[in-house]
Design a protein around this motif. Structure first.
Motif, PDB file in Angstrom:
ATOM      1  N   CYS A 123      50.477  32.148  43.964  1.00 28.71           N
ATOM      2  CA  CYS A 123      50.405  30.702  43.950  1.00 28.71           C
ATOM      3  C   CYS A 123      50.717  30.342  45.409  1.00 28.71           C
ATOM      4  N   GLU A 124      51.856  30.870  46.230  1.00 33.46           N
ATOM      5  CA  GLU A 124      52.034  30.329  47.667  1.00 33.46           C
ATOM      6  C   GLU A 124      50.425  30.468  48.310  1.00 33.46           C
ATOM      7  N   THR A 166      47.584  30.215  47.193  1.00 33.20           N
ATOM      8  CA  THR A 166      46.907  28.928  46.881  1.00 33.20           C
ATOM      9  C   THR A 166      47.438  27.521  47.342  1.00 33.20           C
ATOM     10  N   ARG A 167      48.538  27.415  47.175  1.00 37.20           N
ATOM     11  CA  ARG A 167      49.117  26.364  47.851  1.00 37.20           C
ATOM     12  C   ARG A 167      48.849  26.166  49.402  1.00 37.20           C
ATOM     13  N   GLN A 168      48.651  27.004  50.027  1.00 31.78           N
ATOM     14  CA  GLN A 168      48.541  27.258  51.365  1.00 31.78           C
ATOM     15  C   GLN A 168      46.971  26.916  51.751  1.00 31.78           C
ATOM     16  N   GLY A 169      46.111  27.141  50.843  1.00 32.63           N
ATOM     17  CA  GLY A 169      44.654  26.878  50.931  1.00 32.63           C
ATOM     18  C   GLY A 169      43.752  28.076  51.170  1.00 32.63           C
ATOM     19  N   TRP A 170      44.194  29.341  50.812  1.00 38.08           N
ATOM     20  CA  TRP A 170      43.416  30.568  51.393  1.00 38.08           C
ATOM     21  C   TRP A 170      42.631  30.717  49.904  1.00 38.08           C
ATOM     22  N   ASN A 171      41.373  31.017  50.207  1.00 37.08           N
ATOM     23  CA  ASN A 171      40.467  31.349  49.162  1.00 37.08           C
ATOM     24  C   ASN A 171      40.700  32.958  48.512  1.00 37.08           C
ATOM     25  N   VAL A 172      40.677  33.144  47.513  1.00 37.34           N
ATOM     26  CA  VAL A 172      40.775  34.559  46.791  1.00 37.34           C
ATOM     27  C   VAL A 172      39.263  34.662  46.264  1.00 37.34           C
ATOM     28  N   GLY A 173      38.718  35.862  46.725  1.00 34.72           N
ATOM     29  CA  GLY A 173      37.473  36.331  46.025  1.00 34.72           C
ATOM     30  C   GLY A 173      36.166  35.620  46.879  1.00 34.72           C
ATOM     31  N   GLN A 174      35.159  35.718  46.039  1.00 41.89           N
ATOM     32  CA  GLN A 174      33.805  34.976  46.465  1.00 41.89           C
ATOM     33  C   GLN A 174      33.992  33.616  46.715  1.00 41.89           C
ATOM     34  N   TRP A 179      43.660  27.999  41.434  1.00 41.49           N
ATOM     35  CA  TRP A 179      43.916  29.665  40.955  1.00 41.49           C
ATOM     36  C   TRP A 179      44.493  29.854  39.654  1.00 41.49           C
ATOM     37  N   ASN A 180      43.979  30.785  38.898  1.00 39.85           N
ATOM     38  CA  ASN A 180      44.329  31.177  37.744  1.00 39.85           C
ATOM     39  C   ASN A 180      43.632  30.336  36.534  1.00 39.85           C
ATOM     40  N   ARG A 181      42.397  30.085  36.834  1.00 39.15           N
ATOM     41  CA  ARG A 181      41.530  29.524  35.903  1.00 39.15           C
ATOM     42  C   ARG A 181      41.041  30.210  34.885  1.00 39.15           C
ATOM     43  N   ARG A 182      40.917  31.483  35.283  1.00 40.53           N
ATOM     44  CA  ARG A 182      40.372  32.678  34.090  1.00 40.53           C
ATOM     45  C   ARG A 182      41.740  33.835  33.856  1.00 40.53           C
ATOM     46  N   LYS A 205      38.790  35.107  29.616  1.00 42.92           N
ATOM     47  CA  LYS A 205      38.859  33.468  29.050  1.00 42.92           C
ATOM     48  C   LYS A 205      39.419  32.552  29.880  1.00 42.92           C
ATOM     49  N   THR A 206      38.654  31.349  29.861  1.00 44.09           N
ATOM     50  CA  THR A 206      39.419  30.222  30.422  1.00 44.09           C
ATOM     51  C   THR A 206      40.838  30.137  30.065  1.00 44.09           C
TER      52      THR A 206
END
Length: 180
Positions: free
Chosen positions: A23-24, A26-34, A134-137, A144-145
């Motif tokens: 969560c942190e 994501t809030r700081q704007g770092w991308n996870v994955g592709q 983050w946490n869309r899936r 699942k979404t």
């Protein structure tokens, strides 16, 4: 039994800490994955000195000039003309030089054309609004979404937006109207 209780508590605590870390992140704007289609990952030295010394990096999203334009046109066709996934796919496949198709990291799944699924994924991805999400899936429920209220959003835009938030919301309205 005492050791089992302590082990269960430890597992739950680690899960909570890792959730808080994502969560942190994501809030700081770092991308996870592709990075999503239309963006490239800009590698930045890790902000923690010990990790930076190991050569670790983090990434932020930067628009890809050619592919970002394709994303803008996909959203414009969906909102402005109300086109469905199949019609948008046909337009994209008609000019593959202007609209290069997305490439899968898995060589077995790589295609040299657009699919309706890839168009759908672009239209449903809120990262194009400039916010990190983050946490869309769900990881455990077969990918699942998750419902939008379970998504973790950055409080403000963290990278350059390809489409406006109102344009993204309008595509969701079109999707509800076309559903079924």
């Amino acid at each position: 039994r005492v050791k089992q209780g302590v082990a269960e508590w430890y597992v739950l605590e680690m899960l909570e800490k890792s959730w808080d870390g994502f969560c942190e992140h994501t809030r700081q704007g770092w991308n996870v994955g592709q990075p999503p289609y239309g963006y490239v990952a800009e590698k930045i030295p890790h902000p923690v000195p010990a990790r930076r010394a190991e050569g670790k990096t983090k990434s932020r999203l930067v628009p890809d000039p050619v592919r970002a334009q394709a994303v803008r046109e996909i959203f414009a066709w969906r909102v402005g003309e109300g086109l469905g996934y199949a019609e948008i796919t046909e337009r994209l496949n008609a000019d593959l030089e202007r609209y290069p198709p997305p490439s899968s990291p898995d060589p077995a799944r790589r295609k040299d054309h657009w699919s309706r699924f890839s168009v759908r994924e672009i239209l449903l991805n809120p990262k194009y609004t400039g916010y990190m999400v983050w946490n869309r899936r769900a990881r455990k429920r077969g990918g699942k979404t998750n419902p939008p209220e379970a998504w973790v959003w950055s409080s403000q835009p963290t990278h350059e937006a390809i489409v406006s938030r109102s344009m993204f919301d309008a595509t969701l309205t079109v999707a509800k109207r076309k559903q079924g």
